[in-house]
Design an enzyme around this catalytic site. Structure first.
Site, short mmCIF file in Angstrom:
data_model
loop_
_atom_site.label_atom_id
_atom_site.label_comp_id
_atom_site.label_asym_id
_atom_site.label_seq_id
_atom_site.Cartn_x
_atom_site.Cartn_y
_atom_site.Cartn_z
N LYS A 1 129.73 -9.21 38.47
CA LYS A 1 130.66 -10.26 38.93
C LYS A 1 131.13 -9.95 40.35
CE LYS A 1 132.21 -11.61 34.31
NZ LYS A 1 131.88 -13.02 34.13
N LYS B 1 139.96 -13.45 21.65
CA LYS B 1 139.42 -14.81 21.57
C LYS B 1 140.54 -15.77 21.20
CE LYS B 1 134.99 -13.56 21.76
NZ LYS B 1 134.22 -13.85 22.99
N ASP C 1 132.43 -5.73 21.07
CA ASP C 1 131.91 -6.83 21.86
C ASP C 1 132.38 -6.77 23.31
OD1 ASP C 1 130.52 -9.38 22.08
OD2 ASP C 1 132.50 -10.31 22.23
N GLU D 1 140.33 -14.88 26.52
CA GLU D 1 139.39 -15.99 26.44
C GLU D 1 139.97 -17.09 25.56
OE1 GLU D 1 134.92 -14.96 26.64
OE2 GLU D 1 135.76 -13.54 25.24
N HIS E 1 132.53 -4.02 28.69
CA HIS E 1 133.13 -4.65 29.87
C HIS E 1 134.47 -4.02 30.31
CE1 HIS E 1 129.99 -7.36 28.91
NE2 HIS E 1 130.65 -8.15 28.09
N HIS F 1 127.07 -7.37 32.13
CA HIS F 1 127.12 -8.39 33.18
C HIS F 1 128.44 -8.41 33.95
CE1 HIS F 1 129.24 -10.82 30.17
NE2 HIS F 1 129.57 -11.65 31.13
N LYS G 1 122.90 -6.31 25.95
CA LYS G 1 123.87 -5.74 25.03
C LYS G 1 123.73 -6.40 23.67
CE LYS G 1 127.84 -7.30 24.55
NZ LYS G 1 128.95 -8.23 24.34
#
Ligand code: BG6
Length: 495
Positions: free
Chosen positions: A186, A344, A239, A220, A244, A182, A152
């Site tokens: 998981k 974030k 992002d 995060e 995701h 990704h 990505k």
């Protein structure tokens, strides 16, 4: 999973991703005997280095980043005997010639036709160039045995994603292209499919009749980790949400596929994206919230605000937090809001999906002391805790009829954390065995871009006047609370 001899050619072979994710994953697959007996890893980058130094650098990286900790010398020796290095300027097709030679050498040595995996662990502007130069240099490209892994971000908007797909599909077949997200690798995320479709008690509840709303939350604690150059042009919507979070939404809301075949599963996910309610430009403000962090203290350390980070414009309009309210307009989910949030520098790192079920139709526990029954929830914790828990109402043991909430939990931590393979191990093994189920198909990526384009465009055109609007170490901006509060709900924060 049995696999053919395999050659990995890793473009970006000295880069961060190779060190943090790809090499530790390959090494752990090797340790657990998942790699084919014959395999070769050819690392490549534009700067020359000798093979031994390359291998030593990789070993330190694996020591640092592998879930199994430091490498054992013996094992590393056996593993690294399969690694070599070839410098190549990816923009020059002539520089690809040595790869053909290397491939031939392995073929001779192994006396078998190997699978070839080209891994583009490079900046996105090189994805196409690499594909084109593989083709120009006439490197191996048999649709049955050759694959290309694309990292990505896949495009920066709908148009560029389409363009990239078009170019890649001019050189490789869709069945050869492995677009990584990704999150799909998981452990707990993979378990959602098992949980939903291998149990008979879930499906009758899994719809608008019983589910009141859904929250998908990826918070995060880290900031942008020195990636100012990238993040300034990306923002959290590109992002994290485009890939995701929307993929998590797809897995939660997809219809049962008829089998576990890669295209069957991906068809059902694309159905979800196609059913998502279009976000009209006039409604962006009411369906979303954005934020940007200011400085703050995290675990006793002062951290910079986003605008003070390196390579970030001091007036930056880039969002580091986003929350959306989405609908899936189909038979199963009509009217059920899906709230997504990610950011974030938030108070805690946690990825969770929560389904809140409807209230009981009639409350028979009328006395004040008994406490009103709370709504049931199913909480899927992806990380750092790995668990699936049902929150149910139960009688407090004793002489009175009092109620409280109890958790019925499936907790992975009963085993050791390091027992669970990392996402990259799962995904690399799938690429080796040729299983595309957990990779993004062209139409999936494009449909996800299509959904968020109105927000991207609106946010780009309309600067947020209140940035920064949340402080590092908080749960995000007030407007994100307001987004969900106006429907009578609140974000479920872990204590
Ligand atoms: C990446 C994003 O795709 O995912 C990062 O570019 C983010 O910004 C990361 O930090 C999160 O992944 P994980 O596996 O740590 O949740």
């Amino acid at each position: 999973k049995k696999s053919d001899p395999t050659i990995f050619i890793i473009f970006g072979g000295t880069g961060d991703l190779t060190k943090r994710k790809i090499m530790p994953a390959l090494y752990n697959l090797f340790l657990n005997k998942w790699l084919p007996e014959n395999f070769a890893i050819i690392g490549t980058s534009s700067t020359k280095t000798n093979v031994q130094k390359y291998i030593d650098d990789l070993q330190s990286a694996v020591d640092e980043f592998s879930r199994n900790g430091k490498t054992n010398e013996e094992d590393w020796k056996r593993f690294s005997a399969n690694i070599t290095f070839q410098d190549a300027d990816v923009t020059d097709s002539a520089a690809f010639k040595p790869f053909a030679k290397l491939i031939d050498q392995y073929k001779k040595e192994w006396q078998k036709t190997p699978s070839i995996i080209y891994y583009c662990a490079v900046a996105p502007r090189f994805f196409c160039t690499i594909a084109e130069n593989i083709s120009k240099a006439k490197l191996e490209n048999d649709p049955k045995t050759t694959r290309i892994i694309i990292e990505k971000p896949f495009g920066i908007d709908l148009e560029s994603a389409r363009e990239l797909n078009k170019k890649l599909l001019g050189i490789f077949a869709e069945t050869q292209i492995y677009r990584i997200d990704h999150y799909l690798g998981k452990e707990v995320v993979q378990n959602i499919m098992a949980f939903r479709f291998a149990n008979s008690i879930m499906e009758p509840l899994w719809n608008r009749n019983h589910v009141e709303h859904v929250q998908i939350s990826v918070t995060e604690q880290i900031g942008i980790e020195g990636r100012g150059n990238y993040f300034e042009h990306a923002g959290i919507l590109r992002d994290m949400i485009q890939n995701h979070l929307l993929q998590l939404l797809c897995i939660i809301s997809m219809e049962p596929p008829i089998n576990f075949n890669a295209d069957e599963v991906r068809d059902r996910k694309v159905d979800v994206l196609k059913a998502m309610r279009k976000i009209e430009t006039g409604k962006v403000e009411t369906m979303s919230a954005r934020g940007q962090y200011s400085s703050g203290w995290i675990e006793g350390k002062e951290v910079l605000g986003y605008r003070e980070e390196k390579n970030v414009d001091p007036d930056s309009n880039t969002e580091t937090y986003a929350a959306l309210k989405l609908y899936v307009d189909n038979w199963r989910w009509q009217g059920v809001p899906f709230y997504l949030r990610t950011g974030k520098r938030l108070f805690k790192s946690a990825s969770t999906i929560t389904l809140q079920f409807r209230e009981i139709p009639h409350n028979i526990f009328l006395s004040e002391e008994s406490g009103a029954p709370k709504q049931n929830r199913l909480v899927i914790s992806i990380q750092p805790d790995m668990a699936i828990r049902f929150q149910l109402q139960s009688k407090v043991p004793g002489l009175e009829m009092n109620l409280n909430t109890v958790d019925v939990v499936f907790d992975y931590s009963a085993g050791k954390k390091t027992d669970s393979p990392e996402a990259y191990e799962t995904l690399l093994l799938d690429a080796i065995t040729g299983d595309q189920t957990l990779f993004m198909r062209a139409d999936q990526v494009e449909a996800a871009w299509e959904l968020i384009m109105p927000i991207l465009n609106y946010w780009e055109k309309n600067k947020e006047q209140n940035f920064p609007n949340y402080s590092a170490d908080s749960w995000g901006p007030e407007n994100a609370e307001a987004l969900i509060a106006k429907d009578g709900y609140h974000w479920f924060n872990l204590p």
